[in-house]
Design a protein around this motif. Structure first.
Motif, short mmCIF file in Angstrom:
data_model
loop_
_atom_site.label_atom_id
_atom_site.label_comp_id
_atom_site.label_asym_id
_atom_site.label_seq_id
_atom_site.Cartn_x
_atom_site.Cartn_y
_atom_site.Cartn_z
N LYS A 44 -8.17 129.35 7.87
CA LYS A 44 -7.60 130.63 8.30
C LYS A 44 -6.68 130.40 9.49
CE LYS A 44 -10.57 132.81 5.58
NZ LYS A 44 -10.52 132.13 4.31
N ASP A 45 -5.71 131.29 9.67
CA ASP A 45 -4.82 131.19 10.81
C ASP A 45 -5.62 131.26 12.10
OD1 ASP A 45 -2.29 130.99 12.07
OD2 ASP A 45 -2.25 133.16 12.37
N ASP A 46 -5.32 130.38 13.05
CA ASP A 46 -5.97 130.29 14.36
C ASP A 46 -7.42 129.83 14.28
OD1 ASP A 46 -3.61 131.10 15.61
OD2 ASP A 46 -4.17 133.21 15.56
N GLN A 47 -7.83 129.27 13.15
CA GLN A 47 -9.19 128.75 13.01
C GLN A 47 -9.35 127.49 13.85
OE1 GLN A 47 -10.47 128.11 8.97
NE2 GLN A 47 -12.02 126.62 9.57
N GLN A 48 -10.42 127.45 14.65
CA GLN A 48 -10.70 126.26 15.45
C GLN A 48 -11.36 125.21 14.57
OE1 GLN A 48 -12.95 127.33 18.90
NE2 GLN A 48 -11.25 128.39 19.84
N MET A 73 -1.28 116.00 7.47
CA MET A 73 -0.88 117.27 8.06
C MET A 73 -0.08 116.99 9.32
SD MET A 73 -3.37 120.24 9.64
CE MET A 73 -4.00 120.75 8.07
N LYS A 74 0.91 117.82 9.57
CA LYS A 74 1.62 117.72 10.84
C LYS A 74 0.75 118.33 11.92
CE LYS A 74 6.29 117.35 9.20
NZ LYS A 74 7.57 118.00 9.00
N VAL A 75 0.76 117.67 13.08
CA VAL A 75 0.01 118.16 14.24
C VAL A 75 0.97 118.25 15.41
CG1 VAL A 75 -2.21 117.25 13.44
CG2 VAL A 75 -0.78 115.84 14.90
N LYS A 76 0.74 119.21 16.28
CA LYS A 76 1.55 119.37 17.49
C LYS A 76 0.70 118.97 18.68
CE LYS A 76 4.34 122.61 20.11
NZ LYS A 76 4.78 123.99 20.27
N ILE A 77 1.22 117.98 19.44
CA ILE A 77 0.49 117.47 20.60
C ILE A 77 1.41 117.47 21.81
CG2 ILE A 77 -0.81 115.54 21.57
CD1 ILE A 77 -1.26 114.56 18.67
N GLY A 98 -8.58 121.52 18.10
CA GLY A 98 -7.51 122.51 18.21
C GLY A 98 -7.67 123.62 17.22
N GLU A 99 -6.53 124.21 16.83
CA GLU A 99 -6.59 125.31 15.88
C GLU A 99 -5.48 125.19 14.84
OE1 GLU A 99 -4.48 128.98 18.19
OE2 GLU A 99 -6.54 128.54 18.76
N PHE A 110 -1.42 121.82 12.72
CA PHE A 110 -2.60 121.88 13.57
C PHE A 110 -2.14 121.76 15.01
CE2 PHE A 110 -6.57 120.11 15.39
CZ PHE A 110 -7.47 121.05 14.91
N ASP A 111 -2.46 122.75 15.84
CA ASP A 111 -2.07 122.78 17.24
C ASP A 111 -3.19 122.15 18.07
OD1 ASP A 111 -0.63 123.33 19.52
OD2 ASP A 111 -1.14 125.45 19.58
N VAL A 112 -2.95 120.95 18.59
CA VAL A 112 -3.98 120.16 19.28
C VAL A 112 -4.16 120.66 20.71
CG1 VAL A 112 -4.62 117.85 20.05
CG2 VAL A 112 -3.50 118.16 17.82
N LYS A 113 -5.42 120.86 21.09
CA LYS A 113 -5.78 121.25 22.45
C LYS A 113 -6.40 120.10 23.24
CE LYS A 113 -4.69 125.51 21.47
NZ LYS A 113 -3.35 125.95 21.73
#
Length: 118
Positions: A44-48, A73-77, A98-99, A110-113
């Motif tokens: 889901k969108d914004d799923q951790q 998958m592409k990830v943003k870091i 991340g989410e 995937f937006d990495v935290k």
């Protein structure tokens, strides 16, 4: 002389505070470890989530290609998230916390935290 001692003490206190701020929690988490395949199919969108695998290449502008054996998958870091204690290359196993950013139009990523080195 008193000013020098005060400045030295302040520098020491700030240095110790900064060192403590870099500590990380490494215990269990309620955020599930998922596969790329499962996240792309049911995410889901914004799923951790936590992804475990390898960052296999840079695709530019803080974006990387991640693979876990089930898919890619592409990830943003962001640059500030890279661990200072050990370099990461295409053979390094990492955990990405991340989410999922699910796009209706365009490519999801995937937006990495946080990056963990297991």
């Amino acid at each position: 002389m008193k000013r020098i001692l005060t400045a030295t003490a302040l520098t020491l206190v700030l240095g110790l505070a900064a060192a403590g701020a870099s500590a990380q929690y490494t215990g269990p988490s309620a955020v599930p470890v998922m596969t790329v395949k499962a996240l792309q199919a049911d995410g889901k969108d914004d799923q951790q989530a936590v992804l475990r695998g390898k960052i296999i290449s840079s695709v530019g502008d803080e974006r990387y290609l991640f693979s876990d054996g089930t898919g890619q998958m592409k990830v943003k870091i962001k640059a500030k998230l890279w661990p200072a204690q050990k370099p990461v290359d295409a053979q390094t196993t990492v955990e990405l916390v991340g989410e999922y950013d699910k796009e209706l139009i365009g490519e999801s990523h995937f937006d990495v935290k946080e990056i963990r080195l297991p």
